[in-house]
Design a protein around this motif. Sequence first.
Motif, mmCIF file in Angstrom:
data_model
loop_
_atom_site.group_PDB
_atom_site.id
_atom_site.type_symbol
_atom_site.label_atom_id
_atom_site.label_comp_id
_atom_site.label_asym_id
_atom_site.label_seq_id
_atom_site.Cartn_x
_atom_site.Cartn_y
_atom_site.Cartn_z
ATOM 1 N N LYS A 35 19.386 -44.684 111.462
ATOM 2 C CA LYS A 35 20.197 -46.363 110.846
ATOM 3 C C LYS A 35 20.009 -46.579 109.738
ATOM 4 O O LYS A 35 19.132 -46.504 109.391
ATOM 5 C CB LYS A 35 20.413 -46.578 112.074
ATOM 6 N N PRO A 36 20.102 -47.678 109.047
ATOM 7 C CA PRO A 36 20.270 -48.476 108.200
ATOM 8 C C PRO A 36 18.501 -48.932 107.870
ATOM 9 O O PRO A 36 18.730 -50.153 108.691
ATOM 10 C CB PRO A 36 21.350 -50.076 108.414
ATOM 11 N N GLY A 37 17.848 -49.392 107.616
ATOM 12 C CA GLY A 37 16.431 -49.327 107.291
ATOM 13 C C GLY A 37 15.802 -48.000 107.734
ATOM 14 O O GLY A 37 14.242 -48.059 107.296
ATOM 15 N N ASP A 38 15.369 -46.794 108.295
ATOM 16 C CA ASP A 38 14.968 -46.659 108.349
ATOM 17 C C ASP A 38 14.505 -45.588 107.127
ATOM 18 O O ASP A 38 14.955 -45.194 106.035
ATOM 19 C CB ASP A 38 15.682 -44.739 108.845
ATOM 20 N N LEU A 39 12.729 -45.576 106.977
ATOM 21 C CA LEU A 39 12.309 -44.742 105.923
ATOM 22 C C LEU A 39 12.001 -42.996 105.982
ATOM 23 O O LEU A 39 12.018 -43.055 107.632
ATOM 24 C CB LEU A 39 10.717 -45.341 105.620
ATOM 25 N N LEU A 40 12.287 -42.111 105.228
ATOM 26 C CA LEU A 40 11.930 -40.991 104.876
ATOM 27 C C LEU A 40 10.737 -40.855 104.045
ATOM 28 O O LEU A 40 11.209 -41.371 102.661
ATOM 29 C CB LEU A 40 13.015 -40.771 104.949
ATOM 30 N N ILE A 41 9.811 -40.077 103.854
ATOM 31 C CA ILE A 41 9.246 -39.295 103.161
ATOM 32 C C ILE A 41 9.215 -37.496 102.895
ATOM 33 O O ILE A 41 9.619 -37.303 103.929
ATOM 34 C CB ILE A 41 7.776 -39.639 103.563
ATOM 35 N N GLY A 42 10.742 -37.121 101.480
ATOM 36 C CA GLY A 42 10.176 -36.189 101.270
ATOM 37 C C GLY A 42 10.137 -34.790 101.427
ATOM 38 O O GLY A 42 8.243 -35.018 100.767
ATOM 39 N N LYS A 43 10.218 -33.525 102.503
ATOM 40 C CA LYS A 43 8.751 -31.965 101.626
ATOM 41 C C LYS A 43 9.584 -31.894 101.227
ATOM 42 O O LYS A 43 9.302 -30.555 100.288
ATOM 43 C CB LYS A 43 8.722 -31.700 103.714
ATOM 44 N N SER A 44 10.832 -31.882 100.866
ATOM 45 C CA SER A 44 12.042 -31.640 100.148
ATOM 46 C C SER A 44 13.182 -32.003 99.811
ATOM 47 O O SER A 44 13.791 -32.572 100.545
ATOM 48 C CB SER A 44 12.306 -29.273 100.509
ATOM 49 N N VAL A 45 13.405 -31.446 98.213
ATOM 50 C CA VAL A 45 15.006 -31.686 97.978
ATOM 51 C C VAL A 45 15.924 -30.958 97.832
ATOM 52 O O VAL A 45 15.933 -29.758 96.637
ATOM 53 C CB VAL A 45 15.493 -32.689 96.893
ATOM 54 N N LYS A 46 17.191 -30.699 97.896
ATOM 55 C CA LYS A 46 18.070 -29.032 98.144
ATOM 56 C C LYS A 46 19.746 -29.748 97.498
ATOM 57 O O LYS A 46 19.857 -31.070 97.548
ATOM 58 C CB LYS A 46 18.424 -28.617 99.704
ATOM 59 N N THR A 47 20.193 -28.653 96.817
ATOM 60 C CA THR A 47 20.794 -29.645 95.734
ATOM 61 C C THR A 47 22.121 -28.184 96.038
ATOM 62 O O THR A 47 21.833 -27.663 96.899
ATOM 63 C CB THR A 47 20.922 -29.108 94.540
ATOM 64 N N ALA A 48 23.512 -28.856 95.613
ATOM 65 C CA ALA A 48 24.242 -27.983 96.487
ATOM 66 C C ALA A 48 24.690 -26.629 95.500
ATOM 67 O O ALA A 48 25.049 -25.776 95.987
ATOM 68 C CB ALA A 48 26.345 -28.598 95.420
#
Length: 190
Positions: A35-48
């Motif tokens: 939901k809006p405002g939820d915080l995320l810390i990435g473990k990885s970033v994928k692309t198309a």
Amino acid sequence: ANAAQAEVLAARLCAEGAAAIVSFGVSGGLAPHLKPGDLLIGKSVKTASGETFGCDPFHAAALGAGAVLFGSDNMVATAAEKARLYRETGAVAGDMESHGAARAARDAGIPFIAIRAIADPADRALPKSALGSIAPDGSMRAFSTLLKCVTAPGDFPALLQLGWDNEAALETLGRDLDRLLGALFVGLDL
């Protein structure tokens, strides 16, 4: 909101001796539970294109990372497109900068981490007047977006909701970013 520009800026920072690259900002939700405002810390970033950039495991673990993010070169505008990306990539949120910054960090051989706050949920499409609201340099075209609402006044409530959701994301970043950056600096050899 421009991966190429993020990559150029991050590469410049790397050349100037940056110890790490931290990409932070707002993102669109792909997972239905966010939901809006939820915080995320990435473990990885994928692309198309199939690239995957891992976030620095030491720093990601220190911050409690666990999110797979999707780096897009274009706005992900519809609920159907968000659902497809979630299903096909496993990414829970998408943004338009992290993959550029991650690429520069990888090329420089320095740690990368992504911190994102949700600005629009997966079940909500972006209003048509918001499409094209990002200039080639990544800045927002607020005035032209509002002008589009004159010809599509039905977009105005959705545009207002997007603004409120974006504000919730920015409040989260404002509240938590100092703490998160402090935790990152502890582990960097500066």
